[in-house]
Scaffold this motif. Structure first.
Motif: not given
Length: 286
Positions: A190-196
């Motif tokens: 949560r909070g990381d760049y989305a994979m998609v």
């Protein structure tokens, strides 16, 4: 890494901002929340000679219904987008996206306008405004213009903003009562760049989809409108059969980059899974 040397100036009006920008022949960057500009300068990705703080310009603030649209000022903080009742009612995709944006410390300072101007393809808000069919209000020395979100995001970190122009606000058309919405993303933490990620809305008449708007992020160099998936939904209820057609249609919409650590076929498969999940839980606005 330390920031390169720069001059900091504060503009109190658009005219003052444009003047300060022109004095250094464009070797300046506008500063709103600072959570994109300052880290990029620390990494030496950009080194402007002047930072122009535009947070004091009154026209960039405020959230209000104006006629048939909700106008959200560019200086609206991410946390305000998440909590404002007008946004929740009239632009729910933005409210649904906001909790996924980074972490609370960043949401408390980062601005909607700064996020859209950066145009990070893995960011949530660009896809949300695309799915909402919003228009971006831009002001410059030659006047104001309103650019549809479909025409605003041009390429990787590239937008329709001309040098010296300021992103003033986002205009979201007020939704009809029978519109449904959903948003979700897949990230490692949560909070990381989305994979998609997927932002979607649909208009229903007696349970049948008469219009749909779907945007995906972290699947290309810009947020991507899924036109084939949209078309696959229209004329049928939101059923397992129509959802499967929309998922299959994503192959026509997406051409994700091939990353050695995340191959394009895997990203496309995740997009299909997430689209089905999002469409399956579409909700009416509060």
């Amino acid at each position: 890494m330390k920031l390169p040397a720069f001059e900091y100036l504060r503009a109190r009006s658009p005219e003052e901002a444009w003047q300060l920008h022109s004095e250094v022949e464009g070797d300046a960057v506008y500063l709103s929340g600072g959570h994109s500009v300052v880290p990029s300068m620390a990494l030496r990705l950009q080194a402007p000679s002047r930072l122009i703080d535009i947070s004091g310009i009154a026209d960039l603030h405020g959230i209000a219904v104006q006629g048939e649209v909700l106008r959200i000022g560019a200086m609206t903080r991410h946390a305000e987008v998440m909590d404002n009742p007008l946004v929740a009612r009239h632009a729910p995709l933005l409210a649904l996206a906001a909790p996924h944006v980074a972490h609370p410390a960043i949401r408390n300072r980062g601005t909607l306008g700064g996020n859209l101007a950066l145009a990070d393809p893995a960011s949530e808000f660009p896809a949300a405004v695309l799915a909402l069919r919003a228009k971006i209000e831009i002001m410059g020395p030659e006047g104001r213009r309103h650019v549809p979100a479909d025409d605003f995001f041009l390429d990787l970190y590239e937008t329709a903003l001309a040098p010296g122009e300021i992103l003033a606000a986002v205009h979201v058309p007020l939704p009809p009562a029978d519109r449904v919405f959903a948003f979700d993303e897949i990230a490692r933490r949560r909070g990381d760049y989305a994979m998609v990620g997927v932002a979607a809305q649909a208009d229903l008449e007696e349970g049948v989809v008469v219009d749909a708007s779907i945007a995906l992020f972290s699947v290309g160099f810009t947020p991507v409108r899924a036109t084939a998936a949209q078309a696959a939904l229209i004329g049928a209820p939101l059923s397992p059969e129509s959802l499967a057609r929309a998922q299959a249609s994503l192959a026509e919409d997406l051409d994700p980059p091939d990353d050695p650590g995340f191959p394009a076929p895997r990203r496309l498969q995740l997009a299909r899974v997430l689209l089905g999940r999002v469409l399956n839980r579409m909700e009416t606005r509060p």
